[in-house]
Write a protein that holds these residues in place. Structure first.
Motif, PDB file in Angstrom:
ATOM      1  N   ARG A  61     -18.549 -26.016   5.766  1.00  0.00           N
ATOM      2  CA  ARG A  61     -18.502 -27.002   4.687  1.00  0.00           C
ATOM      3  C   ARG A  61     -17.769 -26.395   3.486  1.00  0.00           C
ATOM      4  NH1 ARG A  61     -23.432 -27.582   7.229  1.00  0.00           N
ATOM      5  NH2 ARG A  61     -24.159 -29.709   7.549  1.00  0.00           N
ATOM      6  N   ARG A 116     -14.749 -30.289   5.795  1.00  0.00           N
ATOM      7  CA  ARG A 116     -14.872 -29.109   6.641  1.00  0.00           C
ATOM      8  C   ARG A 116     -13.579 -28.317   6.626  1.00  0.00           C
ATOM      9  NH1 ARG A 116     -19.834 -28.063   9.316  1.00  0.00           N
ATOM     10  NH2 ARG A 116     -21.087 -29.948   9.103  1.00  0.00           N
ATOM     11  N   MET A 174     -27.752 -28.834   2.425  1.00  0.00           N
ATOM     12  CA  MET A 174     -27.741 -29.319   3.808  1.00  0.00           C
ATOM     13  C   MET A 174     -28.744 -30.464   3.990  1.00  0.00           C
ATOM     14  SD  MET A 174     -27.283 -25.738   5.891  1.00  0.00           S
ATOM     15  CE  MET A 174     -27.415 -26.499   7.486  1.00  0.00           C
ATOM     16  N   TYR A 175     -29.924 -30.321   3.404  1.00  0.00           N
ATOM     17  CA  TYR A 175     -30.954 -31.362   3.490  1.00  0.00           C
ATOM     18  C   TYR A 175     -30.453 -32.649   2.854  1.00  0.00           C
ATOM     19  CZ  TYR A 175     -35.290 -33.886   2.543  1.00  0.00           C
ATOM     20  OH  TYR A 175     -36.258 -34.847   2.475  1.00  0.00           O
ATOM     21  N   TRP A 176     -29.895 -32.553   1.643  1.00  0.00           N
ATOM     22  CA  TRP A 176     -29.382 -33.736   0.968  1.00  0.00           C
ATOM     23  C   TRP A 176     -28.338 -34.440   1.822  1.00  0.00           C
ATOM     24  CZ3 TRP A 176     -28.349 -30.951  -4.325  1.00  0.00           C
ATOM     25  CH2 TRP A 176     -29.555 -30.811  -5.021  1.00  0.00           C
ATOM     26  N   GLU A 177     -27.466 -33.641   2.448  1.00  0.00           N
ATOM     27  CA  GLU A 177     -26.418 -34.227   3.287  1.00  0.00           C
ATOM     28  C   GLU A 177     -27.023 -34.900   4.515  1.00  0.00           C
ATOM     29  OE1 GLU A 177     -22.688 -32.727   5.941  1.00  0.00           O
ATOM     30  OE2 GLU A 177     -22.908 -31.775   3.975  1.00  0.00           O
ATOM     31  N   GLU A 178     -27.973 -34.232   5.166  1.00  0.00           N
ATOM     32  CA  GLU A 178     -28.612 -34.788   6.366  1.00  0.00           C
ATOM     33  C   GLU A 178     -29.340 -36.099   6.067  1.00  0.00           C
ATOM     34  OE1 GLU A 178     -31.214 -31.740   7.864  1.00  0.00           O
ATOM     35  OE2 GLU A 178     -29.535 -30.405   8.337  1.00  0.00           O
ATOM     36  N   LYS A 179     -29.922 -36.199   4.883  1.00  0.00           N
ATOM     37  CA  LYS A 179     -30.680 -37.393   4.498  1.00  0.00           C
ATOM     38  C   LYS A 179     -29.796 -38.472   3.879  1.00  0.00           C
ATOM     39  CE  LYS A 179     -34.621 -35.887   5.838  1.00  0.00           C
ATOM     40  NZ  LYS A 179     -35.234 -36.416   7.028  1.00  0.00           N
ATOM     41  N   GLY A 180     -28.497 -38.204   3.752  1.00  0.00           N
ATOM     42  CA  GLY A 180     -27.581 -39.187   3.191  1.00  0.00           C
ATOM     43  C   GLY A 180     -27.674 -39.320   1.684  1.00  0.00           C
ATOM     44  N   PRO A 217     -21.096 -36.547   2.976  1.00  0.00           N
ATOM     45  CA  PRO A 217     -20.854 -35.394   3.853  1.00  0.00           C
ATOM     46  C   PRO A 217     -19.742 -34.516   3.281  1.00  0.00           C
ATOM     47  CG  PRO A 217     -20.816 -37.438   5.107  1.00  0.00           C
ATOM     48  CD  PRO A 217     -20.876 -37.811   3.662  1.00  0.00           C
ATOM     49  N   ASP A 246     -29.729 -24.468   1.692  1.00  0.00           N
ATOM     50  CA  ASP A 246     -30.460 -25.375   2.590  1.00  0.00           C
ATOM     51  C   ASP A 246     -30.748 -26.720   1.913  1.00  0.00           C
ATOM     52  OD1 ASP A 246     -30.428 -23.368   4.455  1.00  0.00           O
ATOM     53  OD2 ASP A 246     -32.553 -22.874   4.291  1.00  0.00           O
TER      54      ASP A 246
END
Length: 90
Positions: free
Chosen positions: A45, A38, A25-31, A35, A22
């Motif tokens: 991912r 896939r 995922m958080y790091w990716e969502e926050k930029g 990314p 998670d």
């Protein structure tokens, strides 16, 4: 001929980085990290070792445990073997 780099799942990348999936995922969502690529078959991912190392560099993680994935595989194999042995004695 170019050598194909092995792809790791998010769970395996997290294991190498010693963080929860998670967190990635958080790091990716926050930029905070680029990314992930896939998997074309299932859209999961995936990361190669260079991408995992780049994440570690970006997030200030000093060491990447590349052997963690192999240790986890061996651990799971031993657990399955032990369960089969226990079932045989039941």
């Amino acid at each position: 001929m170019t050598e194909q780099k092995k792809d790791y799942t998010m769970q395996q990348a997290a294991l190498m980085l010693d963080v929860h999936r998670d967190t990635i995922m958080y790091w990716e969502e926050k930029g905070l990290i680029p990314p992930a690529r896939r998997n074309q078959k299932n859209n999961y991912r995936v990361y190669n070792i260079d991408e995992v190392m780049k994440i570690a560099e970006l997030r200030g993680i000093g060491a990447v445990d590349e052997e963690a994935v192999e240790r986890e595989k061996i651990k799971r194999q031993l657990e399955r073997k032990r369960k089969k042995q226990l079932a045989a004695y039941s």
